[in-house]
Design an enzyme around this catalytic site. Structure first.
Site, PDB file in Angstrom:
ATOM      1  CB  VAL A  79      -0.945   0.007   1.222  1.00 45.64           C
ATOM      2  CG1 VAL A  79      -1.806   1.267   1.208  1.00 45.64           C
ATOM      3  CG2 VAL A  79      -1.822  -1.241   1.226  1.00 45.64           C
TER       4      VAL A  79
ATOM      5  CG  HIS B 171       1.730   1.307   6.011  1.00 47.88           C
ATOM      6  ND1 HIS B 171       1.786   1.571   4.659  1.00 47.88           N
ATOM      7  CD2 HIS B 171       2.011  -0.012   6.144  1.00 47.88           C
ATOM      8  CE1 HIS B 171       2.072   0.462   4.009  1.00 47.88           C
ATOM      9  NE2 HIS B 171       2.239  -0.519   4.893  1.00 47.88           N
ATOM     10  CG  MET B 172       5.645   2.130  12.547  1.00 50.08           C
ATOM     11  SD  MET B 172       5.877   3.327  13.888  1.00 50.08           S
ATOM     12  CE  MET B 172       7.181   4.333  13.207  1.00 50.08           C
ATOM     13  CG  HIS B 173       3.580  -3.204   9.241  1.00 47.34           C
ATOM     14  ND1 HIS B 173       2.584  -4.064   8.848  1.00 47.34           N
ATOM     15  CD2 HIS B 173       4.044  -2.629   8.097  1.00 47.34           C
ATOM     16  CE1 HIS B 173       2.458  -4.024   7.526  1.00 47.34           C
ATOM     17  NE2 HIS B 173       3.337  -3.158   7.051  1.00 47.34           N
TER      18      HIS B 173
HETATM   19  P1  DGP Z   1       2.876  -3.218   3.376  1.00 44.62           P
HETATM   20  O1  DGP Z   1       3.348  -4.499   2.732  1.00 44.62           O
HETATM   21  O2  DGP Z   1       3.866  -2.699   4.379  1.00 44.62           O
HETATM   22  O3  DGP Z   1       2.444  -2.194   2.348  1.00 44.62           O
HETATM   23  O4  DGP Z   1       1.595  -3.630   4.222  1.00 44.62           O
HETATM   24  C1  DGP Z   1       0.297  -3.299   3.896  1.00 44.62           C
HETATM   25  C2  DGP Z   1      -0.596  -3.903   4.957  1.00 44.62           C
HETATM   26  O5  DGP Z   1      -1.875  -3.327   4.804  1.00 44.62           O
HETATM   27  C3  DGP Z   1      -0.766  -5.413   4.856  1.00 44.62           C
HETATM   28  O6  DGP Z   1      -0.244  -6.014   6.048  1.00 44.62           O
HETATM   29  C4  DGP Z   1      -2.271  -5.624   4.764  1.00 44.62           C
HETATM   30  C5  DGP Z   1      -2.846  -4.285   5.168  1.00 44.62           C
HETATM   31  N1  DGP Z   1      -4.062  -3.925   4.481  1.00 44.62           N
HETATM   32  C6  DGP Z   1      -4.233  -3.866   3.126  1.00 44.62           C
HETATM   33  N2  DGP Z   1      -5.491  -3.478   2.847  1.00 44.62           N
HETATM   34  C7  DGP Z   1      -6.114  -3.272   4.043  1.00 44.62           C
HETATM   35  C8  DGP Z   1      -7.425  -2.854   4.398  1.00 44.62           C
HETATM   36  O7  DGP Z   1      -8.293  -2.581   3.567  1.00 44.62           O
HETATM   37  N3  DGP Z   1      -7.703  -2.763   5.740  1.00 44.62           N
HETATM   38  C9  DGP Z   1      -6.753  -3.040   6.687  1.00 44.62           C
HETATM   39  N4  DGP Z   1      -7.136  -2.917   7.975  1.00 44.62           N
HETATM   40  N5  DGP Z   1      -5.512  -3.440   6.388  1.00 44.62           N
HETATM   41  C10 DGP Z   1      -5.193  -3.554   5.079  1.00 44.62           C
END
Ligand code: DGP
Length: 115
Positions: free
Chosen positions: A95, A99-101
């Site tokens: 995405v 964002h920070m996990h």
């Molecule tokens: P990254 O690979 O760092 O871009 O992680 C993107 C994260 O976003 C992945 O772990 C799944 C999460 N994600 C994607 N779409 C959605 C959504 O519609 N809602 C939520 N809550 N999380 C999402």
């Protein structure tokens, strides 16, 4: 271009929001990889770490303050947790809205899978 995270921040699609203020929104990852897996997202659209500018330094610092608060709220501050930010292809960024996990609630193992 607006991402799915902007739509979540605007409340246009549902999510499990655990924290929000004028600068950031944090919600649970839709595909959790740990008992606690929260995404801390700036309300401002920044695509990747490569797009962070000196003007964003306060905002990026605030993401850490919020991470610390969420870790406490989730009960993982003492046991430990991992903060992770992916950037572009080699990191599998999915995405393109910064964002920070925040992962916690179990032993997370080594930082990277060993080849
Ligand atoms: P990254 O690979 O760092 O871009 O992680 C993107 C994260 O976003 C992945 O772990 C799944 C999460 N994600 C994607 N779409 C959605 C959504 O519609 N809602 C939520 N809550 N999380 C999402």
């Amino acid at each position: 271009m607006a991402t799915i995270f902007t739509r979540i921040i605007k409340g246009e699609i549902p999510s499990d929001i655990v924290y929000r203020d004028e600068q950031v929104t944090a919600f649970r990852d839709i595909e959790p990889q740990a008992p606690t897996h929260v995404l801390i997202v700036p309300n401002k659209e920044i695509a990747t770490v490569n797009d962070v500018t000196p003007e964003d330094e306060q905002l990026v610092g605030h993401m850490f303050t919020v991470a610390r608060l969420i870790a406490e709220n989730e009960g993982v501050a003492e046991s430990g947790y991992r903060l992770l930010v992916n950037c572009n292809r080699d990191a599998n960024q999915e995405v393109f809205h910064l964002h920070m996990h925040l992962f916690g609630g179990r032993q997370l193992g080594p930082m990277l899978a060993r080849r």
